[in-house]
Structure formats: C-alpha cells, structure tokens
Design a protein around this motif. Structure first.
Motif, short mmCIF file in Angstrom:
data_model
loop_
_atom_site.label_atom_id
_atom_site.label_comp_id
_atom_site.label_asym_id
_atom_site.label_seq_id
_atom_site.Cartn_x
_atom_site.Cartn_y
_atom_site.Cartn_z
N GLU A 300 -12.23 7.99 -1.68
CA GLU A 300 -11.69 6.65 -1.48
C GLU A 300 -11.52 5.91 -2.80
O GLU A 300 -12.21 6.18 -3.79
CB GLU A 300 -12.60 5.84 -0.56
CG GLU A 300 -12.67 6.39 0.87
CD GLU A 300 -13.54 5.53 1.76
OE1 GLU A 300 -14.25 4.64 1.24
OE2 GLU A 300 -13.50 5.73 2.99
N TYR A 344 -0.19 3.44 11.65
CA TYR A 344 0.27 2.30 10.87
C TYR A 344 1.69 1.95 11.33
O TYR A 344 2.56 2.82 11.39
CB TYR A 344 0.30 2.62 9.37
CG TYR A 344 -1.02 3.14 8.84
CD1 TYR A 344 -1.95 2.29 8.25
CD2 TYR A 344 -1.33 4.51 8.92
CE1 TYR A 344 -3.16 2.77 7.76
CE2 TYR A 344 -2.54 5.00 8.44
CZ TYR A 344 -3.44 4.12 7.86
OH TYR A 344 -4.63 4.62 7.38
N ASN A 375 1.65 -2.83 2.02
CA ASN A 375 0.24 -2.92 2.44
C ASN A 375 -0.26 -1.58 2.96
O ASN A 375 -1.40 -1.18 2.71
CB ASN A 375 0.08 -4.00 3.51
CG ASN A 375 0.28 -5.40 2.98
OD1 ASN A 375 0.09 -5.65 1.78
ND2 ASN A 375 0.69 -6.32 3.83
N THR A 376 0.61 -0.88 3.69
CA THR A 376 0.24 0.43 4.21
C THR A 376 0.03 1.43 3.08
O THR A 376 -0.93 2.22 3.10
CB THR A 376 1.32 0.96 5.18
OG1 THR A 376 1.42 0.07 6.29
CG2 THR A 376 0.97 2.35 5.68
N GLN A 379 -3.28 0.78 1.60
CA GLN A 379 -4.35 1.25 2.49
C GLN A 379 -4.51 2.78 2.39
O GLN A 379 -5.64 3.30 2.34
CB GLN A 379 -4.04 0.88 3.94
CG GLN A 379 -4.17 -0.60 4.26
CD GLN A 379 -3.83 -0.88 5.71
OE1 GLN A 379 -4.47 -0.36 6.63
NE2 GLN A 379 -2.80 -1.68 5.94
N ASN A 382 -6.12 3.70 -0.94
CA ASN A 382 -7.56 3.41 -0.92
C ASN A 382 -8.33 4.34 0.00
O ASN A 382 -9.50 4.65 -0.24
CB ASN A 382 -7.79 1.95 -0.50
CG ASN A 382 -7.57 0.98 -1.64
OD1 ASN A 382 -7.61 1.35 -2.82
ND2 ASN A 382 -7.31 -0.28 -1.32
N ALA A 383 -7.67 4.82 1.05
CA ALA A 383 -8.32 5.75 1.98
C ALA A 383 -8.36 7.18 1.45
O ALA A 383 -8.98 8.05 2.06
CB ALA A 383 -7.60 5.72 3.32
#
Length: 390
Positions: A300, A344, A375-376, A379, A382-383
């Motif tokens: 992450e 998503y 934003n996706t 995400q 970060n994931a």
C-alpha cells in the motif's frame, strides 16, 4: 511478432475455433507459436523456473513418479536449491502455478488468448520435466491450452475412459488409461483440450529442456457461485427485515410444516434471491476480480491527493500490479471498474483505458479523466493495485 495480427490458432481462426472446438473437442496446432522455433528463447528457462520454485509465496510442486517414498509422490515448495541436485535423472516433474504473477514478462503469453474474456483466465502454469517426467493420466474440469515452450512432450489423450483412479497416491491418476490419439509436441506446438478429456503428457529427450506452459481457464461450479452470490446479496442488498406471517391460521397439527407455510417461504425467498441484471453484473465483477491468495504481496501507498500522482508520472510509468485483476462492466456511458474484489464507479473511457494493458497509458487517461476517475486512480495506487514500473 505483431500481437494485433497474430493468431495462435493458425489457419483455424477464432470464429471457427469457438464454434467447432471450444468446450467440444481437442485441437492440435503445429507451430502455433513460430517464434519458439525461430531461435527466440522461451519466456523462462528451466533454471529460472527452479529458482522461482525456491521462493516464498510461490505455488510449486515436484511430482516423483518413481524414487519417492511411494509412487507419484508430491513435494510442495518452497524448495531448497540443493533439492534439485538430489533428484533422479528421469521420471519427475516440477510445476509452478501463477507464473505470470511472479514473472510479469511471461504474461505476454496470455495476451494471445484474449479471444476468451479475461475473467475466464485462471493462471499460467509452467512445468519442467526430464525424460519420462509426467503427472500421470488424468482429467481436468476446465479448458486448457498446452504450449510446448522448448524440448518435446508426447501427449496421449482419450475422450472415452474408465474413471477409476489409482489408490494410495497423491494425484488423481486414471488406473486403466488407454490412449485414443497421441501426438509429439515440439517447441511452438500447442494442444487445446476441453474439459474432462483424459490426457497424459510425457517428457521426451530431444536434447532440449522440456518446458510446457499450461493456460487454464476458470470454471466455477454452480455450488460455488450460488453460495458466493448469496453471500454478496447478504452483504450488499439484504437489510434487517425479518419474516412475518400476519395472515397465519391455526395449523391442522402443531408440528406440521403445511403447504401454506411452504408457499409463504417460497415467496419470501424469491424476495431475497433477486436475479436482476445490475446485481448480477456487480457481483460477477467483484467475484472474478477477487484473489486473496497474494494479498501479502501488495504494498500500500499513502498519497494524499491526485497532484502527487501527476508528479510521479513525470518520471515513471504506471502499470497494473501483477497481483491485481482489472475488469469492468458498462451501461451506456456509466461503468464500474472491478479490482481485487472492490468496485469503483468510473467513466466508460477510464474503465476501458485502464484495463487495456498492464502498462497503463497515463497520457491517454489524463486527456479525458473526470474528477471521479482521478480519485479512483489515487485509490488504486494507494491500494497497491497500480504501481510504478521497475
């Protein structure tokens, strides 16, 4: 080789294959991958495969037909390097699953099978065997393409066979297998087998290491998908509503489950087991993109905003993590992107572009990304589903 214009099915072609062979009958394609016979090396060597089998979190097995504690003994990795020097000269096999996840460069092989949807693909398994090495005569409950990367392997197959298997062995090996057809596959040759065709592949000695790639396809049982879909409904659709019977009548016998009760519960279950297309589409995306096997391999990140993504992009390429699975569904201009079991809501353009290839065309994405798409992307980075290319 031009991937867009190359077809590993040879003269058969995709339409003919899907209509007349897929899930119906075996097909041998000689020289399906001509570059393996044109001096180009296989995507992995026998030594590299053995090295991979020594690593943690790699699904590797050695099958010893002879010279084990008992016939057809299986040993599971990770192995010590010294184990390979101890093995006999013949009649054993090394099999490594999910090779495309651990060595992403091997994933190129899977791209030649994109005439079958990505959600169907299970994994790329590669095996090495000295002369006589095999895993015995057996059947698989799924479709498989067997590609000879180097060396030679003799394949014996039968569509009609006795189902009895050997006792007291680690593998489900057919006891009285009798071949109906057999072919020798050399480097570049490929054999397609539909589900439940018995087959026995035996490594031959032609002076080159016998390396065979197996592209397998997912075929979940009805029991498995029914159970998973019900779990999905319980987690995403059902609330806290409880059964009510405000039209109840006194029973003829206090212990009887009568017809009226069965009818009420039939209607009640129909309410819960909704089969609308939107729910099924969403569940399918989450189900087929989910793979918990390699969660520990995903690292992450902790970026705070999308601007940091653009800074990284000035000096790096973004790629899909080899341990992640990207799928999408669409309806008009709306799309859902599914990655590692999560969904998503994104633009259709974003979903198609990010799923196009492991190497993400970030410049193309930037040209049309909406705020929600950005934003996706953040995400997913970060994931650990999107990483920078090493």
């Amino acid at each position: 080789m031009d991937l867009e214009n190359f077809c590993c099915l040879g003269k058969i072609g995709v339409d003919d294959f899907l209509k007349n062979y897929w899930q119906q009958k075996p097909l041998l394609i000689k020289n399906a991958f001509p570059y393996f016979t044109a001096g180009i090396k296989a995507p992995i060597s026998a030594d590299e495969l053995a090295g991979l089998a020594c690593e943690e979190n790699v699904n590797a097995r050695i099958v010893l037909e002879k010279d084990g504690d008992y016939p057809w003994q299986i040993e599971f990795g990770p192995f010590e390097e010294s184990r390979f020097s101890e093995l006999p000269e013949s009649n054993w096999s090394l099999l490594v699953s999910d090779v495309e996840k651990h060595l992403p460069e091997t994933k190129t092989l899977l791209k030649y099978f994109q005439f079958i949807p990505d959600w169907r693909v299970d994994d790329l398994m590669i095996s090495y065997a000295p002369e006589g090495g095999s895993v015995g005569a057996h059947t698989d409950a799924y479709d498989v393409f067997l590609i000879q990367l180097s060396g030679q392997r003799l394949w014996k197959i039968a569509k009609n066979y006795a189902e009895e298997t050997l006792n007291n062995v680690d593998l489900c090996i057919l006891k009285n297998f009798i071949a109906e057809d057999e072919w020798s596959l050399n480097a570049g040759d490929m054999l397609y087998l539909p589900p439940n065709v018995a087959h026995h592949g035996i490594a031959q000695d032609n002076g080159e290491p016998c390396l065979t790639a197996s592209v397998g396809f997912r075929a979940p049982s009805l029991k498995t998908i029914t159970s998973d879909y019900i779990n999905y409904l319980n987690e995403n659709t059902h609330g806290t509503e409880r059964y009510r019977d405000n039209t109840a009548k006194p029973p003829a016998h206090h212990a009887e489950i009568d017809d009226n009760t069965v009818s009420r519960f039939t209607d009640y279950l129909k309410q819960g087991l909704t089969l609308d297309r939107e729910n099924i589409s969403h569940w399918l995306g989450k189900y087929f993109s989910d793979d918990k096997t390699y969660e520990s391999e995903i690292v992450e990140q902790f970026l705070k905003n999308y601007d940091e993504i653009e800074k990284i992009a000035t000096h790096n390429n973004f790629i899909q993590s080899p341990y992640s699975h990207f799928l999408f569904s669409q309806n008009d201009n709306k799309a859902f992107l599914f990655v590692n079991g999560s969904s998503y809501s994104v633009s259709k353009f974003f979903a198609e572009t990010i799923c196009d290839d492991e190497l993400i065309d970030f410049e193309k994405l930037q040209s049309k990304m909406k705020e929600n798409d950005k934003n996706t992307f953040l995400q997913l980075f970060n994931a650990g589903a999107i990483i920078t290319e090493k």
